[in-house]
Each structure stands twice: as structure tokens, then as C-alpha cells.
Scaffold this motif. Structure first.
Motif, PDB file in Angstrom:
ATOM      1  N   LEU A   1       0.813  -1.208   0.000  1.00 36.51           N
ATOM      2  CA  LEU A   1       0.000   0.000   0.000  1.00 36.51           C
ATOM      3  C   LEU A   1       0.846   1.257   0.000  1.00 36.51           C
ATOM      4  O   LEU A   1       0.302   2.370   0.037  1.00 36.51           O
ATOM      5  N   SER A   2       2.169   1.091  -0.039  1.00 38.62           N
ATOM      6  CA  SER A   2       3.097   2.213  -0.027  1.00 38.62           C
ATOM      7  C   SER A   2       4.185   1.985  -1.064  1.00 38.62           C
ATOM      8  O   SER A   2       4.563   0.841  -1.334  1.00 38.62           O
ATOM      9  N   THR A   3       4.684   3.067  -1.630  1.00 41.75           N
ATOM     10  CA  THR A   3       5.814   3.003  -2.561  1.00 41.75           C
ATOM     11  C   THR A   3       7.110   3.102  -1.765  1.00 41.75           C
ATOM     12  O   THR A   3       7.260   4.003  -0.935  1.00 41.75           O
ATOM     13  N   LEU A   4       8.024   2.168  -2.012  1.00 39.62           N
ATOM     14  CA  LEU A   4       9.250   2.106  -1.230  1.00 39.62           C
ATOM     15  C   LEU A   4      10.484   2.233  -2.105  1.00 39.62           C
ATOM     16  O   LEU A   4      10.536   1.691  -3.205  1.00 39.62           O
ATOM     17  N   LYS A   5      11.457   2.925  -1.582  1.00 37.27           N
ATOM     18  CA  LYS A   5      12.817   2.897  -2.090  1.00 37.27           C
ATOM     19  C   LYS A   5      13.663   2.200  -1.028  1.00 37.27           C
ATOM     20  O   LYS A   5      13.223   2.046   0.123  1.00 37.27           O
ATOM     21  N   PRO A   6      14.861   1.749  -1.373  1.00 34.60           N
ATOM     22  CA  PRO A   6      15.672   1.033  -0.376  1.00 34.60           C
ATOM     23  C   PRO A   6      15.828   1.780   0.943  1.00 34.60           C
ATOM     24  O   PRO A   6      15.848   1.164   2.012  1.00 34.60           O
ATOM     25  N   GLU A   7      15.908   3.107   0.898  1.00 32.05           N
ATOM     26  CA  GLU A   7      16.091   3.870   2.136  1.00 32.05           C
ATOM     27  C   GLU A   7      14.847   3.871   3.015  1.00 32.05           C
ATOM     28  O   GLU A   7      14.894   4.247   4.195  1.00 32.05           O
ATOM     29  N   ASN A   8      13.694   3.441   2.460  1.00 33.05           N
ATOM     30  CA  ASN A   8      12.473   3.340   3.254  1.00 33.05           C
ATOM     31  C   ASN A   8      12.400   2.046   4.056  1.00 33.05           C
ATOM     32  O   ASN A   8      11.411   1.803   4.754  1.00 33.05           O
ATOM     33  N   GLY A   9      13.421   1.216   3.974  1.00 33.45           N
ATOM     34  CA  GLY A   9      13.369  -0.063   4.670  1.00 33.45           C
ATOM     35  C   GLY A   9      12.452  -1.031   3.951  1.00 33.45           C
ATOM     36  O   GLY A   9      12.241  -0.926   2.749  1.00 33.45           O
ATOM     37  N   GLY A  10      11.893  -1.967   4.694  1.00 31.94           N
ATOM     38  CA  GLY A  10      10.980  -2.931   4.098  1.00 31.94           C
ATOM     39  C   GLY A  10      11.591  -4.308   3.978  1.00 31.94           C
ATOM     40  O   GLY A  10      12.621  -4.623   4.592  1.00 31.94           O
ATOM     41  N   LEU A  11      10.959  -5.147   3.165  1.00 23.19           N
ATOM     42  CA  LEU A  11      11.299  -6.557   3.088  1.00 23.19           C
ATOM     43  C   LEU A  11      12.675  -6.780   2.466  1.00 23.19           C
ATOM     44  O   LEU A  11      12.989  -6.233   1.404  1.00 23.19           O
TER      45      LEU A  11
ATOM     46  N   VAL B   1      12.610  -7.456   7.978  1.00 24.31           N
ATOM     47  CA  VAL B   1      12.074  -6.151   7.613  1.00 24.31           C
ATOM     48  C   VAL B   1      13.072  -5.113   8.095  1.00 24.31           C
ATOM     49  O   VAL B   1      13.305  -4.975   9.309  1.00 24.31           O
ATOM     50  N   ALA B   2      13.683  -4.411   7.164  1.00 24.33           N
ATOM     51  CA  ALA B   2      14.696  -3.417   7.500  1.00 24.33           C
ATOM     52  C   ALA B   2      14.034  -2.131   7.972  1.00 24.33           C
ATOM     53  O   ALA B   2      12.982  -1.728   7.473  1.00 24.33           O
ATOM     54  N   GLN B   3      14.686  -1.489   8.930  1.00 24.17           N
ATOM     55  CA  GLN B   3      14.193  -0.212   9.429  1.00 24.17           C
ATOM     56  C   GLN B   3      14.451   0.886   8.401  1.00 24.17           C
ATOM     57  O   GLN B   3      15.475   0.899   7.720  1.00 24.17           O
ATOM     58  N   SER B   4      13.515   1.801   8.299  1.00 28.55           N
ATOM     59  CA  SER B   4      13.687   2.937   7.403  1.00 28.55           C
ATOM     60  C   SER B   4      14.848   3.801   7.893  1.00 28.55           C
ATOM     61  O   SER B   4      15.031   4.006   9.099  1.00 28.55           O
ATOM     62  N   SER B   5      15.625   4.305   6.949  1.00 25.56           N
ATOM     63  CA  SER B   5      16.702   5.235   7.310  1.00 25.56           C
ATOM     64  C   SER B   5      16.209   6.674   7.317  1.00 25.56           C
ATOM     65  O   SER B   5      16.960   7.592   7.660  1.00 25.56           O
ATOM     66  N   VAL B   6      14.947   6.874   6.923  1.00 25.94           N
ATOM     67  CA  VAL B   6      14.316   8.178   7.056  1.00 25.94           C
ATOM     68  C   VAL B   6      13.303   8.109   8.185  1.00 25.94           C
ATOM     69  O   VAL B   6      12.846   7.025   8.567  1.00 25.94           O
TER      70      VAL B   6
END
Length: 268
Positions: free
Chosen positions: A163-173, A224-229
Motif C-alpha cells: 500500500l506504499s511506494t518504497l525505495k531502499p532507504e524506506n526499509g521494508g522486506l 524487515v529493515a528499518q527505514s533510514s528516514v
């Protein structure tokens, strides 16, 4: 990382190329599964469920603990919903989309969606702030669930609707492609379950746009990686619903909390 990260389009059936890609790497990514209007409708529905659960102080659903946290303004929010498909018609109707049935071919004729098993349809809401209680999750495999249930390791796939657009810096799977083929020893001891958050030189970042669908084999090591922002830019929502096989094992209000879910406090 040698895996070619290719994004596919889901048609009325899976292609040979899509089957082969999934079988080799243990994951697959489909673009534009739902449109922006559907993303917004699902998000609004989750907020309505959240309002009811906070009001009624819901601690567990079918034995599964609900994870609460704080939003950027300090308000209480639900950060991990379990069995949300049983608590709002938008989610109950969404899983009836016939395109979902196409995905069952990745396991075979005995596959089904676990809407009343495991944790049902889960919605995770991550936000990176000082008050948040859900910003990341350590390395794990979903196969551990069957072990704690005293069952054999049955096939289990996790279907993610983003439901969200992610870039690597946003963390995620983050996944370790190909580890779905590992033996039991590696599944149990390759990493410290939920305690190990360190990046792996072989990990692959899943980078969806809002509306995309991904599938990963539950036997894969993933985190799930933590967001760097921080702040609003870190907010991300994702739905997960399992595809499973084996004996039907529905949960209800009297179902106990299984042992591995007591690790939930390690997720920050």
C-alpha cells in the motif's frame, strides 16, 4: 547478489517463465495489482478497524496478539492487525478477487488462502519515530510456525499487497533468494530468529510501488529493515495473506497464543 530482480505482470494464469523464476529464487514481484483508488479504500478501512479495536481495547484476535504503538503525533495506532479480513467487509471482499486464485498454482491443487488459519490476513503499519513500537523485524523464516505447531513443514507462501511506494532507504522486506531450498538445520540455525537485524551481503531489497503484489516462500530467510528516514516519509503499510497446504486448521476466539508469538516483544 546475482539474482536478477525482475518485475512481472499478472495475467489470467502464471506463465512458465514466472513459475521458473519463483521456483529458482523463492519470490516473485507483480506490478500494478491494484489501482490507487483501491489502495486508498483499503487504507481507510484499516483506520476504521483501528478505531474500533482501540475503543474496545482488543488485545488478541483468535489468539494472535495485536501490536499497538504510537503515531507521529503520539496517538495510539494499531501497527500489526491479525485476521483483519474478518473485521471489515472491504478486506473480506478484496480476498475474493479471482486473480488471487491464479497464485495458488505456485503450490498446487491442495493450496488455499489461509484467511482463517495462521494469522489470517495481516496488515502491518510501520512508522519510524521515537514512539513507534514497530519499525523493523529481525531475520526469520515462516516455517518456524509449523515446527511450533508440531506439524511437518508444509508449503507456505506469503502474498504481500503493498500500500506504499518504497525505495531502499524506506526499509521494508529483505530476502535471501534461494534459501527456500535449504535443509532443516539451516532453517533453524542460519541466523538468530528475530534477534539478528544485520544486513546480509546476499540479501535483496524488495522495492514495490503502491499497488504491487509480491510473493515469497515462507522458508526463505527474510527480515524487515528499518527505514533510514524518519517521520511521515517512513510510513508504510503492507498486507500479507498466506497460501498454505496441508490439514485445515482454522482459529477462533478460543485459540491459544502459540509459543513463537511470545517473541513479538522483540519486534521494535
Amino acid at each position: 547478489m546475482s539474482t536478477v530482480y525482475k518485475k512481472f505482470t499478472l495475467g489470467d494464469k502464471l506463465t512458465t517463465e514466472q513459475h521458473n523464476f519463483f521456483n529458482e529464487h523463492g519470490f516473485i514481484h507483480f506490478k500494478n495489482f491494484i489501482n490507487p483508488e483501491t489502495v486508498q479504500s483499503i487504507t481507510r478501512a484499516s483506520e476504521q478497524v483501528q478505531e474500533q479495536w482501540i475503543k474496545n481495547e482488543v488485545a488478541k484476535v483468535n489468539g494472535v496478539p495485536i501490536k499497538y504503538g504510537k503515531d507521529l503525533n503520539g496517538d495510539t495506532i494499531v501497527q500489526r492487525f491479525a485476521f483483519i479480513n474478518q473485521h471489515h467487509p472491504v478486506f473480506a471482499e478484496f480476498i475474493q478477487d479471482p486473480r488471487f486464485n491464479t497464485l495458488l498454482d505456485l503450490i498446487g491443487p491442495d493450496a488455499r488462502f489461509g484467511t482463517h488459519e495462521k494469522d489470517g490476513m495481516v496488515l502491518n503499519h510501520y512508522v519510524n519515530s521515537e514512539q513507534s513500537s514497530f519499525t523493523k523485524m529481525g531475520w526469520h523464516t515462516d516455517g518456524l510456525r509449523d515446527i511450533f505447531h508440531g506439524q511437518k513443514l508444509n508449503p507456505m507462501l506469503n502474498v504481500g499487497i503493498h500500500l506504499s511506494t518504497l525505495k531502499p532507504e524506506n526499509g521494508g522486506l529483505r530476502i535471501l533468494p534461494g534459501t527456500h531450498k535449504q535443509g532443516l538445520y539451516q532453517m533453524l540455525f542460519k541466523k538468530k530468529y528475530f534477534l539478528d537485524h544485520d544486513a546480509d551481503e546476499n540479501e535483496l531489497a524488495i522495492t514495490p510501488e503502491a499497488g504491487d503484489l509480491t510473493i515469497h516462500d515462507g522458508r526463505l530467510w527474510h527480515r524487515v529493515a528499518q527505514s533510514s528516514v524518519v517521520g511521515e516519509a517512513s510510513r508504510r503499510r503492507v498486507i500479507y495473506v498466506p497460501i498454505i497446504a496441508g490439514k485445515y486448521a482454522p482459529k477462533d476466539a478460543n485459540s491459544p497464543t502459540v509459543f513463537y508469538q511470545k517473541f513479538a516483544g522483540l519486534v521494535k
